[in-house]
Scaffold this motif. Structure first.
Motif, PDB file in Angstrom:
ATOM      1  N   THR A 180       0.990  -1.233   0.139  1.00 56.59           N
ATOM      2  CA  THR A 180       0.095  -0.054   0.114  1.00 56.59           C
ATOM      3  C   THR A 180       0.586   1.038  -0.573  1.00 56.59           C
ATOM      4  O   THR A 180       1.577   1.390   0.661  1.00 56.59           O
ATOM      5  N   SER A 182      -0.699   4.390   0.348  1.00 55.83           N
ATOM      6  CA  SER A 182      -0.992   5.411   1.181  1.00 55.83           C
ATOM      7  C   SER A 182      -0.504   5.446   2.652  1.00 55.83           C
ATOM      8  O   SER A 182      -1.257   6.107   3.246  1.00 55.83           O
ATOM      9  N   THR A 183      -0.081   4.538   2.645  1.00 60.53           N
ATOM     10  CA  THR A 183      -0.033   4.102   4.182  1.00 60.53           C
ATOM     11  C   THR A 183       1.369   5.142   4.899  1.00 60.53           C
ATOM     12  O   THR A 183       2.496   5.049   4.744  1.00 60.53           O
ATOM     13  N   ASN A 184       0.383   5.744   6.323  1.00 64.42           N
ATOM     14  CA  ASN A 184       1.518   6.636   6.741  1.00 64.42           C
ATOM     15  C   ASN A 184       1.961   6.081   7.849  1.00 64.42           C
ATOM     16  O   ASN A 184       1.910   5.314   8.466  1.00 64.42           O
ATOM     17  N   LYS A 187       1.124   7.469  10.892  1.00 63.52           N
ATOM     18  CA  LYS A 187      -0.155   7.729  12.235  1.00 63.52           C
ATOM     19  C   LYS A 187      -1.343   6.218  12.129  1.00 63.52           C
ATOM     20  O   LYS A 187      -1.879   5.541  12.473  1.00 63.52           O
ATOM     21  N   ASP A 188      -0.319   5.583  10.648  1.00 68.18           N
ATOM     22  CA  ASP A 188      -1.236   4.108  10.441  1.00 68.18           C
ATOM     23  C   ASP A 188      -1.027   3.118  11.083  1.00 68.18           C
ATOM     24  O   ASP A 188      -1.466   1.674  11.376  1.00 68.18           O
ATOM     25  N   TYR A 220       7.279   9.671   5.386  1.00 67.32           N
ATOM     26  CA  TYR A 220       6.427   9.467   6.709  1.00 67.32           C
ATOM     27  C   TYR A 220       5.259   8.445   5.828  1.00 67.32           C
ATOM     28  O   TYR A 220       4.668   7.259   6.250  1.00 67.32           O
ATOM     29  N   ILE A 221       5.095   8.590   4.533  1.00 70.28           N
ATOM     30  CA  ILE A 221       4.154   8.223   3.826  1.00 70.28           C
ATOM     31  C   ILE A 221       4.754   7.478   2.853  1.00 70.28           C
ATOM     32  O   ILE A 221       5.775   8.101   1.970  1.00 70.28           O
ATOM     33  N   VAL A 222       4.255   5.684   2.537  1.00 71.18           N
ATOM     34  CA  VAL A 222       5.494   5.353   1.366  1.00 71.18           C
ATOM     35  C   VAL A 222       5.485   5.195   0.174  1.00 71.18           C
ATOM     36  O   VAL A 222       6.284   5.829  -0.283  1.00 71.18           O
ATOM     37  N   LYS A 223       3.920   6.137  -0.425  1.00 75.21           N
ATOM     38  CA  LYS A 223       4.483   6.689  -1.589  1.00 75.21           C
ATOM     39  C   LYS A 223       5.309   7.904  -1.542  1.00 75.21           C
ATOM     40  O   LYS A 223       6.649   8.209  -3.011  1.00 75.21           O
ATOM     41  N   SER A 224       5.249   8.805  -0.724  1.00 73.63           N
ATOM     42  CA  SER A 224       6.592  10.015  -0.749  1.00 73.63           C
ATOM     43  C   SER A 224       7.693   8.978  -0.604  1.00 73.63           C
ATOM     44  O   SER A 224       8.686   9.965  -1.648  1.00 73.63           O
TER      45      SER A 224
END
Length: 240
Positions: A180, A182-184, A187-188, A220-224
């Motif tokens: 995934t 969009s996972t942070n 936070k997630d 922090y976010i997987v896509k980033s």
């Protein structure tokens, strides 16, 4: 403690005897590597070439000592079992003579390794293992020293698969995980700053470049994180 004894609140951890000092054990993930992935220690010194490996006894795999992966976050992954607390109460009664009685009660404190799963949770009798114990790799049924796990209200399982350098999730009844984007991580997955540093160190070792402290917020976010790594690799490689 005997070889392979449980040594942590995390049931995935077990005791491995250190080759150079048989009376000493190290508590670590018993599923971190398969037997085929392990290499023998240096015979004359009982040392390993890699700094993140330690020479231990693993008779289920080999008679001679082997180099076993011990991550820098091992203490967080394998927290020690909680000590037993003892309470003592004393009562005194007086008649023609005085007598004192002492009663002792022992209570073992239990704590869940995963905060949102209760300590008395049990697995389904017809459960199917969908991941883990298959070493490193990019298949969705492989995990390698995961450092964080979250279970959502809809029973989606999300795992920070640290040494495979990815975030992967399983929906209820899935037999294959999904990566995934969009996972942070914070936070997630509930990872803290120390967990993030461990992931960044693993990325630096994997890709061979340094990630400055002031750029951590881009990861922090997987896509980033993926976009950042692709851009960083292009800069390091330079124009063709």
């Amino acid at each position: 403690m005997s070889q392979y004894d449980r040594c942590s609140r995390n049931s995935a951890c077990a005791c491995f005897h250190v080759a150079s000092t048989p009376d000493t054990g190290i508590c670590t993930d018993q599923f971190a590597a398969t037997c085929s992935e392990l290499v023998p220690c240096e015979k004359s010194t009982n040392l390993c070439n890699r700094s993140d490996h330690q020479c231990v006894r693993h008779p289920q795999c080999q008679d001679s000592p082997v180099c076993y992966p011990i991550p820098t976050f091992n203490q967080q992954f394998c927290p020690p079992t909680l000590p037993t607390s003892t309470s003592t109460s004393t009562s005194t009664s007086t008649s023609t003579s005085t007598s004192t009685s002492t009663s002792t009660s022992t209570t073992t404190i239990q704590q869940s390794v995963i905060p949102n799963i209760t300590v008395n949770a049990t697995s389904a009798r017809n459960g199917v293992t969908v991941a883990g114990g298959k070493g490193s790799g990019n298949a969705t049924n492989q995990l390698h020293l995961p450092s964080g796990l979250v279970v959502d209200d809809d029973q989606t399982v999300v795992i920070a698969d640290t040494w495979n350098h990815r975030i992967i999730q399983w929906k209820k009844d899935d037999t294959n995980g999904q990566i995934t984007l969009s996972t942070n991580l914070m936070k997630d997955l509930g990872l803290d700053s120390l967990d993030l540093v461990e992931i960044i160190v693993a990325l630096e070792n994997e890709f061979g470049f340094e990630i400055p402290d002031n750029e951590y917020d881009k990861l922090y976010i997987v896509k980033s994180m993926v976009d950042y790594l692709v851009n960083k690799m292009n800069i390091v490689a330079g124009p063709k």
